[in-house]
Design an enzyme around this catalytic site. Structure first.
Site, PDB file in Angstrom:
ATOM      1  N   ASP A  88      13.345  -5.387  30.320  1.00 55.60           N
ATOM      2  CA  ASP A  88      14.723  -5.028  30.001  1.00 55.60           C
ATOM      3  C   ASP A  88      15.680  -5.372  31.140  1.00 55.60           C
ATOM      4  OD1 ASP A  88      13.589  -4.029  27.733  1.00 55.60           O
ATOM      5  OD2 ASP A  88      13.963  -1.915  28.186  1.00 55.60           O
ATOM      6  N   TYR A 147      14.245  -8.773  23.847  1.00 53.35           N
ATOM      7  CA  TYR A 147      13.358  -8.035  22.939  1.00 53.35           C
ATOM      8  C   TYR A 147      13.929  -7.999  21.517  1.00 53.35           C
ATOM      9  CZ  TYR A 147      10.396  -4.186  21.268  1.00 53.35           C
ATOM     10  OH  TYR A 147       9.502  -3.409  20.562  1.00 53.35           O
ATOM     11  N   PRO A 177       8.874  -0.415  13.384  1.00 55.69           N
ATOM     12  CA  PRO A 177       8.754   0.976  13.831  1.00 55.69           C
ATOM     13  C   PRO A 177       9.971   1.423  14.631  1.00 55.69           C
ATOM     14  CG  PRO A 177       6.795  -0.309  14.413  1.00 55.69           C
ATOM     15  CD  PRO A 177       7.869  -1.271  14.024  1.00 55.69           C
TER      16      PRO A 177
END
Length: 240
Positions: A88, A147, A177
């Site tokens: 990240d 991501y 999810p």
């Protein structure tokens, strides 16, 4: 009917739960891992599910790995593309290495793995491919352009591959999810985690077993009329 299933990133977290759910549904799963051999050995001791080591971001490694699985267990009829990583950073601070490592692992592995098994599935006229995306691939997330881009790409890949193979009795679906109780999420700062949970309408994070049950259903004969779909399992955090 027992079928050979292969789960990438399968020794912990969501992958572990998916492999166990497939085993409990009567299939013969194997898992792929990359780094922690001790954890993989413990996983196999605990579950009796074999684990194979290779980098799913490497096409050649995937080809050799799937050949080994087919030789030792049989041809793969169920593939669960679960492996994923994070790195990240806000885009203005993100390095090319952070971008490409995440995109290659989270999206490139879909091609690397599916390419090895889909031909055999077409010949046998049966297959189940289940791709794990993410709630952040659906809604985006600051600090995760790499991501989110990879996980959003999974959804387009899923729909196109579903169209290519529907007539051969091969279904291709995605699961997106939400935040689940895994080691990856446990590494998030406590204050941030509390804020995340506060934004989930059901008031809690999911469990790996929640995802495992959906994967086992999509792998079953009962799911034979479902293809090209994305299942949002996120407690109401995102509704597509």
């Amino acid at each position: 009917m027992q079928r050979i299933a292969l789960v990438t990133g399968g020794t912990r977290g969501l992958g572990r739960a998916i492999a166990i759910a497939l085993r409990d549904a009567g299939h013969r799963p194997a898992v792929v891992y990359l780094r922690d051999t001790d954890a993989a050995l413990r996983f196999t001791d605990d579950t009796s599910i074999p684990a194979y080591k290779w980098n799913v971001g490497d096409f050649h490694a995937c080809r050799l790995g799937v050949l080994k699985v087919a030789y030792e267990l049989g041809p793969v009829d169920i593939l669960v593309n679960n492996a994923g990583v994070t790195a990240d950073a806000m885009l203005h601070n993100m390095t090319p290495e952070q971008w490409w490592n995440v995109v290659q692992t989270n999206l490139g592995s879909m091609f690397n793995m599916a390419r090895q098994v889909v031909g055999g599935m077409r010949e046998r006229r049966f297959g189940r491919i289940i791709n794990i995306s993410s709630v952040n691939g659906r809604k985006g997330q600051a600090g995760q352009t790499n991501y989110a881009a990879g996980k959003a790409g999974v959804l387009g890949f899923t729909r196109a591959l579903a169209l290519e193979n529907a007539a051969r009795n091969i279904t291709v679906n995605a699961i997106a999810p939400g935040y689940c109780d895994t080691d990856m999420v446990a590494a998030v700062a406590p204050d941030t985690l509390r804020s995340i949970v506060a934004g989930i309408p059901v008031g809690r994070m999911g469990t790996p077993a929640d995802i495992g049950r959906m994967a086992a259903f999509l792998a079953s004969d009962d799911a034979g009329f479902i293809t090209g779909a994305t299942f949002d399992i996120n407690g109401g955090q995102y509704m597509g």
